[in-house]
Design a protein around this motif. Structure first.
Motif, PDB file in Angstrom:
ATOM      1  N   LYS A 224      36.716  42.413  37.790  1.00 37.24           N
ATOM      2  CA  LYS A 224      37.513  43.549  38.266  1.00 37.24           C
ATOM      3  C   LYS A 224      37.797  44.526  37.125  1.00 37.24           C
ATOM      4  CE  LYS A 224      38.950  42.762  42.687  1.00 37.24           C
ATOM      5  NZ  LYS A 224      39.026  43.760  43.782  1.00 37.24           N
ATOM      6  N   GLU A 228      36.773  48.442  36.738  1.00 41.09           N
ATOM      7  CA  GLU A 228      37.819  49.421  36.488  1.00 41.09           C
ATOM      8  C   GLU A 228      37.521  50.229  35.219  1.00 41.09           C
ATOM      9  OE1 GLU A 228      42.021  50.713  37.461  1.00 41.09           O
ATOM     10  OE2 GLU A 228      40.170  50.131  38.491  1.00 41.09           O
ATOM     11  N   LEU A 489      45.346  39.899  37.877  1.00 37.02           N
ATOM     12  CA  LEU A 489      44.862  39.916  39.254  1.00 37.02           C
ATOM     13  C   LEU A 489      45.901  39.242  40.137  1.00 37.02           C
ATOM     14  CD1 LEU A 489      42.271  40.888  40.689  1.00 37.02           C
ATOM     15  CD2 LEU A 489      41.436  38.530  40.584  1.00 37.02           C
ATOM     16  N   ASN A 493      44.250  39.743  45.352  1.00 40.10           N
ATOM     17  CA  ASN A 493      42.979  40.152  44.741  1.00 40.10           C
ATOM     18  C   ASN A 493      42.954  41.612  44.323  1.00 40.10           C
ATOM     19  OD1 ASN A 493      40.431  39.208  43.839  1.00 40.10           O
ATOM     20  ND2 ASN A 493      39.423  40.297  45.525  1.00 40.10           N
TER      21      ASN A 493
END
Length: 519
Positions: A224, A228, A489, A493
């Motif tokens: 993630k 990002e 996180l 999620n």
């Protein structure tokens, strides 16, 4: 003349290709020159600088490693090139005219793509390796260089870069001394060692392409953050971009670190920066998430790893000396009902006997050791709440319930003396159990003055002979990590950002920037 040059070049390439094929098959008992007898005339046809000898290449590589061995992979490499005949990169793909099939080019692609991890590609000698590969493929040696030296350079630099790459992605890029500033308690972490380096070499030998893919961090949080970072970098240079990029840069490095204590399938992470705790059961694919209160900036919660062994119901609170001196004494001097209101008793440390707090001249102990113990009665109003979860640590901090429920409504919950207060203490107790147990769960509820839910539990609460549960030892300990992550996180999620309440990010960001400024 040009035709003769091209003919000689093809002959030399034939020798080089035969050489690199022979490298894979040669044995220690046959260390002679790898140029076949049928091509021996090449030694006279061409400059001696182009003559190739595997033993000379190995000696050159060992000389590089002997000059300044500083990393675990240096010793692994030295052992390999001292004990084994095989090379990792000097094969027919090295001289192939199809770049897409070349393992060396694939490695250079991964090294150049390290910016996806927030790392400057200049950390690796990619350009230098490419230049040497081009010299090999074009058969154009620089003055004073030999083909043996060139092949040794490429073999050594590619293998060293590969091991550096996989070790740093697996364990972090920063050295231990730059990971924590002096005010931070250090969580024991794993480090790249010879065993890991040898396993990485085995993976490279078995399947190079798979080895490169396997080296990539694969946790959902890391993936993630990578996505990002790519989006943030596309925003352009602004203060907002810098804020998010810096947060990601620091926390991607943290996410590469590995706890020395194995997590197993069931573990707990208390994120001090986020004021959140996650109790994770990977076998059940479940996460119990709750708000927590942590130590104030003045009384920081220490970062640590430990094991939760047992829970205690309705604990007494033995007030730390520091709290007696700094808080209780000044408060009592303003309000003499303090001990009574808070259900606290005072005991003489020498005799162990209870004494009247009004008979003590507290003022003279405000700045030094207090020869008394202050203990708060258990149950209603106790600062530890109705249940506490204990684990070995040198800081005397624990996870516990609290009667001060109002604090969980705050956005910034750095309000404790260092311990971690739990929003859902009862649910956390149930999480720690090896498996659901209705009767045991009801015994915990009864001890906490919560109504039981099972029929057997209701019978217990109505029994005159029932003995209230005071503590429970877990059948198997649960790993606990009190950590600090300003990007994390959530259980749903989603990537969450939080403030750097203890100002730990700045020193880590400085170290990362220094790393990325290296030429």
């Amino acid at each position: 003349m040009e035709e003769l040059y091209m003919r000689n070049r093809r002959l030399l390439w034939g020798a080089v290709i035969l050489f690199v094929v022979c490298l894979a098959a040669c044995k220690k008992e046959k260390p002679q020159s790898l140029i076949p007898d049928s091509l021996a005339f090449l030694q006279e046809l061409f400059n001696p600088a182009y003559q190739i000898d595997a033993d000379s290449i190995r000696l050159m590589i060992r000389s590089y490693l002997n000059e300044n061995p500083v990393t675990p992979w240096d010793s692994a490499l030295l052992a390999h090139y001292r004990e084994k005949d095989e090379f990792f990169w000097l094969n027919d793909s090295l001289v192939s005219d199809k770049p897409a099939t070349q393992v060396a080019d694939s490695m250079l692609f991964w090294l150049g793509d390290i910016s996806r991890h927030g790392i400057n590609p200049n950390l690796y000698p990619v350009d230098g390796i490419r230049e040497r590969l081009q010299q090999i493929r074009s058969l154009k040696l620089q003055e004073g260089k030999t083909m043996n030296r060139l092949l040794a350079d490429v073999e050594y630099q590619l293998t060293a870069a590969y091991l550096s790459y996989v070790c740093q992605l697996k364990f972090g890029f920063l050295p231990s001394g730059r990971r924590w500033n002096d005010s931070i308690n250090r969580i024991p972490l794993k480090h790249c060692d010879v065993t890991f380096a040898n396993a990485a070499l085995d993976s490279l030998r078995a399947n190079p392409i798979a080895a490169f893919h396997r080296a990539q961090p694969s946790s959902p949080l890391y993936r993630k953050m990578q996505e990002e970072l790519e989006r943030v970098n596309a925003w352009g240079k602004t203060d907002t971009t810098d804020y998010y990029r810096n947060r990601l840069l620091v926390n991607m490095e943290r996410a590469r670190w590995q706890y020395a204590l194995e997590k197993g399938k069931k573990y707990v992470v208390a994120n001090v920066a986020a004021f959140m705790l996650q109790a994770i059961n990977e076998e059940m694919d479940s996460i119990l998430e709750m708000r927590i209160c942590v130590g104030s900036v003045k009384n920081k919660t220490p970062l640590l790893s430990s094991r939760i062994y047992y829970m205690e119901l309705n604990p007494y609170w033995n007030v730390p000396q520091s709290i007696i001196r700094k808080e209780i004494i000044p408060t009592y001097r303003r309000d003499t009902t303090y001990f009574t209101r808070n259900r606290m008793k005072v005991y003489d440390n020498k005799t162990g006997l209870q004494v009247d707090p009004h008979s003590i001249r507290w003022a003279k102990y405000a700045g030094k050791g207090v020869p008394y113990t202050v203990k708060q009665d258990n149950k209603t109003g106790n600062s530890l709440g109705r249940i506490i979860f204990r684990f070995p640590n040198p800081h005397s901090v624990y996870l516990h319930d609290t009667p001060s429920r109002w604090a969980f409504t705050l956005k910034k919950r750095a309000v404790s003396h260092g311990c971690v207060r739990l929003q859902k203490a009862l649910d956390f107790a149930f999480f720690l159990l090896k498996e659901p147990d209705e009767l045991l769960e009801d015994r915990i509820r009864i001890a906490m003055d919560i109504k039981p839910v099972s029929e057997e539990g209701k019978k217990l609460s109505n029994s005159a002979t029932y003995s209230e549960l005071k503590h429970y030892s877990l059948e198997k300990y649960i790993p606990l990590f009190i950590d600090y992550q300003t990007v994390y996180l959530s259980a749903d999620n989603n990537l969450r950002y939080c403030e750097d309440i203890y100002k730990y990010d700045s020193s880590l960001l400085e170290a990362m920037n220094d790393l990325n400024l290296k030429p």
